[in-house]
Design a protein around this motif. Structure first.
Motif, short mmCIF file in Angstrom:
data_model
loop_
_atom_site.label_atom_id
_atom_site.label_comp_id
_atom_site.label_asym_id
_atom_site.label_seq_id
_atom_site.Cartn_x
_atom_site.Cartn_y
_atom_site.Cartn_z
N ALA A 57 0.83 -1.20 0.00
CA ALA A 57 0.00 0.00 0.00
C ALA A 57 0.87 1.26 0.00
CB ALA A 57 -0.93 0.00 1.21
N GLU A 58 1.94 1.25 0.79
CA GLU A 58 2.86 2.39 0.78
C GLU A 58 3.49 2.55 -0.60
OE1 GLU A 58 5.74 2.05 3.89
OE2 GLU A 58 4.28 2.37 5.50
N HIS A 59 3.84 1.43 -1.22
CA HIS A 59 4.45 1.47 -2.55
C HIS A 59 3.46 2.03 -3.57
CE1 HIS A 59 7.84 0.09 -5.05
NE2 HIS A 59 6.93 -0.13 -5.99
N ALA A 60 2.19 1.64 -3.44
CA ALA A 60 1.17 2.16 -4.35
C ALA A 60 1.06 3.68 -4.23
CB ALA A 60 -0.18 1.52 -4.04
N MET A 61 1.10 4.18 -3.01
CA MET A 61 1.04 5.63 -2.82
C MET A 61 2.27 6.31 -3.41
SD MET A 61 -1.90 6.12 -1.55
CE MET A 61 -1.70 7.90 -1.46
N ALA A 62 3.42 5.67 -3.31
CA ALA A 62 4.63 6.24 -3.91
C ALA A 62 4.48 6.35 -5.43
CB ALA A 62 5.85 5.38 -3.56
N ILE A 63 3.88 5.33 -6.05
CA ILE A 63 3.67 5.37 -7.50
C ILE A 63 2.66 6.45 -7.86
CG2 ILE A 63 2.78 4.09 -9.48
CD1 ILE A 63 3.94 1.55 -8.24
N ILE A 64 1.57 6.54 -7.09
CA ILE A 64 0.57 7.58 -7.34
C ILE A 64 1.22 8.97 -7.28
CG2 ILE A 64 -1.47 8.71 -6.37
CD1 ILE A 64 -2.42 5.90 -5.50
N LEU A 65 2.00 9.20 -6.24
CA LEU A 65 2.67 10.49 -6.10
C LEU A 65 3.71 10.72 -7.20
CD1 LEU A 65 3.02 10.51 -2.23
CD2 LEU A 65 1.77 12.20 -3.58
N GLY A 66 4.42 9.65 -7.56
CA GLY A 66 5.42 9.78 -8.61
C GLY A 66 4.81 10.20 -9.93
N LEU A 67 3.64 9.62 -10.26
CA LEU A 67 2.94 10.00 -11.49
C LEU A 67 2.38 11.42 -11.39
CD1 LEU A 67 0.96 6.71 -12.26
CD2 LEU A 67 2.88 7.62 -13.59
N ALA A 68 1.68 11.68 -10.29
CA ALA A 68 1.02 12.97 -10.14
C ALA A 68 2.01 14.13 -10.15
CB ALA A 68 0.19 12.99 -8.86
N LYS A 69 3.15 13.92 -9.51
CA LYS A 69 4.14 15.00 -9.37
C LYS A 69 5.22 14.96 -10.46
CE LYS A 69 1.77 16.14 -5.84
NZ LYS A 69 0.80 17.24 -5.98
N ARG A 70 5.06 14.03 -11.42
CA ARG A 70 6.00 13.92 -12.55
C ARG A 70 7.45 13.81 -12.06
NH1 ARG A 70 3.15 15.66 -17.31
NH2 ARG A 70 1.22 16.77 -16.79
N SER A 111 -7.77 -1.91 0.86
CA SER A 111 -8.24 -1.17 2.03
C SER A 111 -7.12 -0.36 2.66
CB SER A 111 -8.83 -2.14 3.06
OG SER A 111 -9.97 -2.79 2.55
N ALA A 112 -5.90 -0.91 2.65
CA ALA A 112 -4.75 -0.18 3.18
C ALA A 112 -4.43 1.03 2.31
CB ALA A 112 -3.55 -1.11 3.30
N ILE A 113 -4.59 0.90 1.00
CA ILE A 113 -4.39 2.05 0.10
C ILE A 113 -5.45 3.11 0.38
CG2 ILE A 113 -4.43 2.81 -2.31
CD1 ILE A 113 -3.36 0.00 -3.04
N ALA A 114 -6.69 2.67 0.56
CA ALA A 114 -7.78 3.61 0.85
C ALA A 114 -7.49 4.42 2.10
CB ALA A 114 -9.10 2.84 1.00
N GLN A 115 -7.01 3.76 3.14
CA GLN A 115 -6.70 4.45 4.40
C GLN A 115 -5.66 5.55 4.18
OE1 GLN A 115 -5.15 1.84 7.43
NE2 GLN A 115 -5.36 3.36 9.04
N ARG A 116 -4.64 5.24 3.39
CA ARG A 116 -3.57 6.22 3.14
C ARG A 116 -4.05 7.34 2.22
NH1 ARG A 116 -2.34 1.92 5.14
NH2 ARG A 116 -0.46 1.62 6.41
N ALA A 117 -4.91 7.00 1.27
CA ALA A 117 -5.44 8.04 0.38
C ALA A 117 -6.30 9.04 1.15
CB ALA A 117 -6.24 7.39 -0.74
N LYS A 118 -7.02 8.57 2.16
CA LYS A 118 -7.85 9.48 2.96
C LYS A 118 -6.99 10.51 3.68
CE LYS A 118 -11.60 9.50 3.27
NZ LYS A 118 -12.58 10.22 2.42
N ASN A 242 5.43 8.82 -19.66
CA ASN A 242 4.37 8.89 -18.65
C ASN A 242 4.12 7.54 -17.98
OD1 ASN A 242 3.42 7.89 -21.10
ND2 ASN A 242 1.41 8.87 -20.96
N VAL A 243 5.16 6.71 -17.92
CA VAL A 243 5.06 5.38 -17.30
C VAL A 243 6.13 5.23 -16.23
CG1 VAL A 243 5.35 2.90 -17.71
CG2 VAL A 243 4.01 4.28 -19.31
N ILE A 244 5.73 4.68 -15.10
CA ILE A 244 6.67 4.30 -14.03
C ILE A 244 6.51 2.80 -13.78
CG2 ILE A 244 7.22 4.50 -11.57
CD1 ILE A 244 6.28 7.38 -11.65
N GLY A 245 7.61 2.07 -13.83
CA GLY A 245 7.61 0.65 -13.49
C GLY A 245 8.63 0.40 -12.40
N THR A 246 8.28 -0.47 -11.45
CA THR A 246 9.18 -0.69 -10.32
C THR A 246 9.59 -2.15 -10.13
OG1 THR A 246 7.29 -0.71 -8.80
CG2 THR A 246 8.47 1.37 -9.07
N GLY A 247 9.23 -3.02 -11.07
CA GLY A 247 9.82 -4.36 -11.11
C GLY A 247 9.53 -5.27 -9.93
#
Length: 287
Positions: A57-70, A111-118, A242-247
């Motif tokens: 979930a933390e990793h997902a938020m990192a990807i979301i932020l990485g995309l959003a903030k370019r 659900s863990a991603i949802a908690q962090r997104a809130k 516009n793609v981020i991959g983390t393997g």
């Protein structure tokens, strides 16, 4: 051998392990196993669902932020001492604040991603197979038959569903067409949930603003067959700006290996003492 613990079941193992009764699978996803045959043989399977959910979930938020903030483009600009136009449509950051996040698969990771997104003041919409189980911390929950509604109202979409016979390649042109133009798509589950060509076309056209993924496509007819490691995409998606991959690195975090081992030991002890298996999967459902 009565029980097997591991990340990989060597080919031919089921032919010779005549006494096998339990597999403690050290992954959350069980799509690599021949579940139908295991059911016929009477072999139970436990997995690691939830053991790595916080890390992923933390990793997902990192990807979301990485995309959003370019972040990738701005890092390269910094490395190469190139200016970045201020407030230009092609360089300014997207916001998470008061934007809508759609999570397809509202299990432990979702659900863990949802908690962090809130915590970022996002509106969170969840899609799950059994919406009657509730939304949890999400603002609303919908059934699979209402997914198009969620896609059409989301600024960010995260795929966090298990891969099964029903979900394999389920996300294609129809689902992309249902998304708002300029949405970010994030895949934290399995690469083969998404049909590759429609995604490529949507990224080229700008229908999808960016794609971030910790997982990649599995090419069964490749040599060697690819699984759990990144290989070049057949469309070249990995080279798009516009793609981020983390393997497959979401679970490569502090504490996760210890929890994985503890979970497997717990399952072995339950099996040895004839207790119900807490982390047993449904061999028909695949999770």
């Amino acid at each position: 051998m009565d029980a097997f613990v591991g990340y990989v079941l060597p080919e031919g193992s089921l032919d010779i392990a005549k006494k096998l009764k339990l597999i403690c699978w050290m992954h959350a996803g069980c799509d690599e196993l021949d579940l139908a045959r295991l059911k016929t043989l009477g072999v139970q399977v436990t997995n690691l669902r939830g053991a790595n959910s916080i890390a992923v979930a933390e990793h997902a938020m990192a990807i979301i932020l990485g995309l959003a903030k370019r972040l990738m483009a701005k890092h390269q600009a910094c490395v190469n001492a190139l200016p970045v136009p201020v407030y230009d449509v092609d360089s300014r950051s997207a916001m998470l604040h008061r934007r809508t996040l759609g999570i397809i698969g509202l299990g432990q990771i979702g659900s863990a991603i949802a908690q962090r997104a809130k915590a970022f003041d996002m509106r969170v919409l969840g899609v799950r197979l059994h919406p009657e189980l509730g939304a949890g911390v999400a603002d609303a929950v919908f059934g699979v038959d209402q997914m198009a509604q969620v896609l059409g109202n989301s600024d960010y979409v995260v795929l966090a569903t298990p891969i099964t016979r029903k979900t394999n390649s389920f996300f294609g042109a129809k689902e992309i067409d249902a998304m708002k133009s300029g949405t970010f798509l994030i895949n934290i589950a399995r690469g083969n949930l998404i049909q590759e060509r429609p995604l490529y076309d949507a990224l080229k056209s700008g229908k999808i603003a960016g794609y971030g993924s910790d997982v990649w496509w599995t090419y069964n007819n490749a040599f060697p067959a690819s699984y759990h490691f990144p290989v070049p995409s057949r469309t070249g998606i990995q080279r798009m700006p516009n793609v981020i991959g983390t393997g497959d690195q979401g679970a490569n975090a502090d504490d996760v290996l210890d929890r994985n081992i503890a979970r497997s030991v717990e399952s072995l002890l339950e099996f040895q003492n004839d207790k119900p298996l807490t982390w047993k999967i449904d061999l028909d459902l695949g999770y």
